[in-house]
Write a protein that holds these residues in place. Structure first.
Motif, short mmCIF file in Angstrom:
data_model
loop_
_atom_site.label_atom_id
_atom_site.label_comp_id
_atom_site.label_asym_id
_atom_site.label_seq_id
_atom_site.Cartn_x
_atom_site.Cartn_y
_atom_site.Cartn_z
N LEU A 1 -1.37 -0.59 8.51
CA LEU A 1 -1.79 -0.04 7.22
C LEU A 1 -1.32 -0.99 6.12
CD1 LEU A 1 -2.91 2.26 5.45
CD2 LEU A 1 -0.65 3.34 5.59
N ASP A 2 -2.25 -1.69 5.48
CA ASP A 2 -1.88 -2.76 4.56
C ASP A 2 -1.94 -2.37 3.09
OD1 ASP A 2 -1.52 -4.50 6.72
OD2 ASP A 2 -3.66 -4.92 6.79
N SER A 3 -2.39 -1.15 2.80
CA SER A 3 -2.41 -0.69 1.40
C SER A 3 -2.41 0.83 1.36
CB SER A 3 -3.64 -1.22 0.67
OG SER A 3 -3.66 -0.75 -0.67
N LEU A 4 -1.76 1.36 0.33
CA LEU A 4 -1.76 2.80 0.08
C LEU A 4 -2.74 3.17 -1.03
CD1 LEU A 4 2.11 3.35 0.25
CD2 LEU A 4 0.42 4.03 1.99
N ARG A 5 -3.51 2.19 -1.48
CA ARG A 5 -4.48 2.39 -2.56
C ARG A 5 -5.89 2.37 -1.98
NH1 ARG A 5 -1.68 -1.69 -7.04
NH2 ARG A 5 0.44 -0.82 -6.81
N PRO A 6 -6.69 3.42 -2.22
CA PRO A 6 -8.00 3.55 -1.57
C PRO A 6 -8.93 2.34 -1.74
CG PRO A 6 -7.40 5.61 -2.62
CD PRO A 6 -6.36 4.62 -3.02
N GLU A 7 -9.08 1.86 -2.96
CA GLU A 7 -10.01 0.75 -3.18
C GLU A 7 -9.52 -0.53 -2.51
OE1 GLU A 7 -13.11 0.69 -4.40
OE2 GLU A 7 -12.83 2.86 -4.29
N ARG A 8 -8.22 -0.74 -2.54
CA ARG A 8 -7.67 -1.94 -1.91
C ARG A 8 -7.77 -1.84 -0.39
NH1 ARG A 8 -2.11 -3.99 -4.10
NH2 ARG A 8 -3.49 -4.77 -5.74
N ASN B 1 -5.04 1.30 14.49
CA ASN B 1 -5.28 1.39 13.04
C ASN B 1 -5.20 2.82 12.54
OD1 ASN B 1 -7.88 2.59 13.55
ND2 ASN B 1 -8.79 0.56 13.70
N GLY B 2 -5.04 3.76 13.45
CA GLY B 2 -4.75 5.14 13.08
C GLY B 2 -5.94 6.03 12.80
N ILE B 3 -7.13 5.47 12.75
CA ILE B 3 -8.30 6.25 12.34
C ILE B 3 -8.64 7.35 13.35
CG2 ILE B 3 -10.79 6.10 11.93
CD1 ILE B 3 -10.27 3.33 10.71
N LEU B 4 -8.50 7.10 14.63
CA LEU B 4 -8.93 8.05 15.67
C LEU B 4 -7.79 8.90 16.22
CD1 LEU B 4 -11.32 5.67 17.66
CD2 LEU B 4 -11.96 7.47 16.05
N LEU B 5 -6.61 8.81 15.63
CA LEU B 5 -5.47 9.52 16.19
C LEU B 5 -5.65 11.03 16.23
CD1 LEU B 5 -2.42 7.49 14.85
CD2 LEU B 5 -3.01 7.90 17.25
N ASN B 6 -6.30 11.60 15.25
CA ASN B 6 -6.50 13.05 15.25
C ASN B 6 -7.31 13.50 16.46
OD1 ASN B 6 -8.58 11.55 13.73
ND2 ASN B 6 -9.59 13.54 13.55
N ARG C 1 -13.70 -0.82 5.13
CA ARG C 1 -14.04 0.55 5.52
C ARG C 1 -13.28 1.52 4.60
NH1 ARG C 1 -16.89 -2.43 7.91
NH2 ARG C 1 -17.47 -2.43 10.14
N ASP C 2 -13.87 2.66 4.31
CA ASP C 2 -13.27 3.65 3.40
C ASP C 2 -12.61 4.75 4.23
OD1 ASP C 2 -12.56 5.09 1.19
OD2 ASP C 2 -14.58 5.82 0.74
N LYS C 3 -11.44 4.43 4.82
CA LYS C 3 -10.82 5.34 5.77
C LYS C 3 -9.34 5.61 5.47
CE LYS C 3 -14.33 5.88 8.64
NZ LYS C 3 -14.91 7.22 8.96
N LEU C 4 -8.86 5.30 4.28
CA LEU C 4 -7.42 5.44 4.01
C LEU C 4 -6.95 6.87 4.19
CD1 LEU C 4 -4.68 4.43 3.09
CD2 LEU C 4 -5.42 4.75 0.73
#
Length: 346
Positions: A140-147, A117-122, A154-157
């Motif tokens: 990654l299913d959306s480029l919009r933060p709220e969506r 999901n890319g969150i821990l890649l850094n 989770r708020d991780k976009l």
């Protein structure tokens, strides 16, 4: 794999069972292993699992590091040329870099990939690069933060977007973005994702929703089939032209002047079954010869009973010897019904 097979003429059983490769009755050769290393995930995507999660395996039910290495070595001997580590979220497993290094450097697997999901890649990107990782797929299913927050809970976009940039700046040669497309939910971002390929050297892949959603949103009218995605792309995007992609990328395009590519994966429509080359192993060591199959055989249990490599190979060959023609046939057979994609492996 034989991509020129246009029929399902049965093959001689003795040839299939004696071959050093993994073959089935329908002239298909299986050289791509998708290996789940856990069921845990740090997101709660609404099409995958409930907010509270699903009942996960106990620690001793997971394949151990040594068991995974033995399975990788075994399948290397059987002609595997590509392996993808999946989960859950595989980066939650501390030894993932070691497993990648083992597959790439000791077993000499040509292509070793990771879906995340890319969150821990850094945190792990340097380790993954040094291990020899061939490619990363980021869900990654959306480029919009709220969506994004609504879909994943989770708020991780921004973390994911930042890490996409890091991957592009790394030595890892392949980056793909997997977008599960749902009608009336994120399909209005079609052009946003197309535009994302303008300055990013990656492939955005629109994927059909699959019926492994813990009984939440499947059959709610949100299904957006591949043919509809294709028609919308053709009607809404100027300068779109077809190019060559992987076997999974049933339709793949590039917009004139754009760095990246756009693909469509008909996961539910199952247009790709005739050219299937995939083997799936779940985090608890169950072998699945089809994503939609409910028939499983436990490699883990055989290993823990002291089975020799030849016994394990015979079990694998026998499983694929009886593989159904396509996912529609496989789905109709009763068996172990896993309720979430995280329990199967992405």
């Amino acid at each position: 794999m034989n991509n020129n097979s246009n029929n399902y003429a049965p093959r001689d059983s003795d040839i299939l069972r004696s071959s050093s490769k993994i073959l089935d009755h329908h002239d298909r050769e299986f050289d791509y292993l998708r290996l789940a290393v856990n069921e845990k995930c740090n997101l709660r995507c609404i099409y995958c699992m409930p907010e509270k999660g699903v009942k996960l395996l106990n620690k001793d039910q997971y394949l151990s590091k040594s068991e995974i290495k033995r399975i990788i070595s075994l399948f290397t001997q059987m002609g595997i040329s590509k392996i993808r580590f999946t989960g859950g979220e595989p980066l939650l497993r501390e030894d993932i870099s070691e497993l990648i290094r083992y597959a790439k450097n000791e077993c000499k697997i040509k292509q070793v990939h990771l879906t995340t999901n890319g969150i821990l890649l850094n945190k792990y990107l340097d380790q993954l690069s040094r291990a020899g990782l061939s490619g990363i797929n980021i869900s990654l299913d959306s480029l919009r933060p709220e969506r994004f927050k609504k879909i994943t809970r989770r708020d991780k976009l921004q973390q994911v977007l930042d890490n996409i940039i890091l991957v592009q700046d790394s030595v890892i040669p392949s980056l793909k973005i997997n977008v599960v497309f749902m009608r009336g939910f994120n399909d209005d971002e079609l052009l946003d994702f197309v535009e994302f390929t303008k300055t990013n050297h990656l492939t955005v892949r629109f994927i059909e929703l699959m019926p492994f959603d813990a009984h939440q949103i499947w059959k709610t009218g949100k299904f957006y089939k591949s043919e509809d995605i294709l028609n919308d792309l053709k009607h809404k995007v100027k300068g779109l032209h077809p190019i060559t992609g992987s076997n999974t990328e049933h339709y793949i395009f590039q917009v004139d002047g754009y760095l990246g590519k756009i693909a469509i994966i008909p996961s539910y429509s199952r247009n790709l079954c005739i050219n299937c080359n995939r083997i799936r192993i779940t985090a608890d060591g169950s072998l699945r010869n089809c994503l939609y199959s409910k028939e499983e055989r436990s490699l883990r249990d055989l290993i823990r009973k002291g089975a020799l490599d030849q016994e394990l190979k015979e079990m694998v060959r026998d499983s694929f010897f009886t593989k159904h023609k396509d996912g529609w046939e496989a789905q109709r057979v009763k068996g172990n019904n896993r309720e979430s994609m995280t329990q199967i492996g992405g």
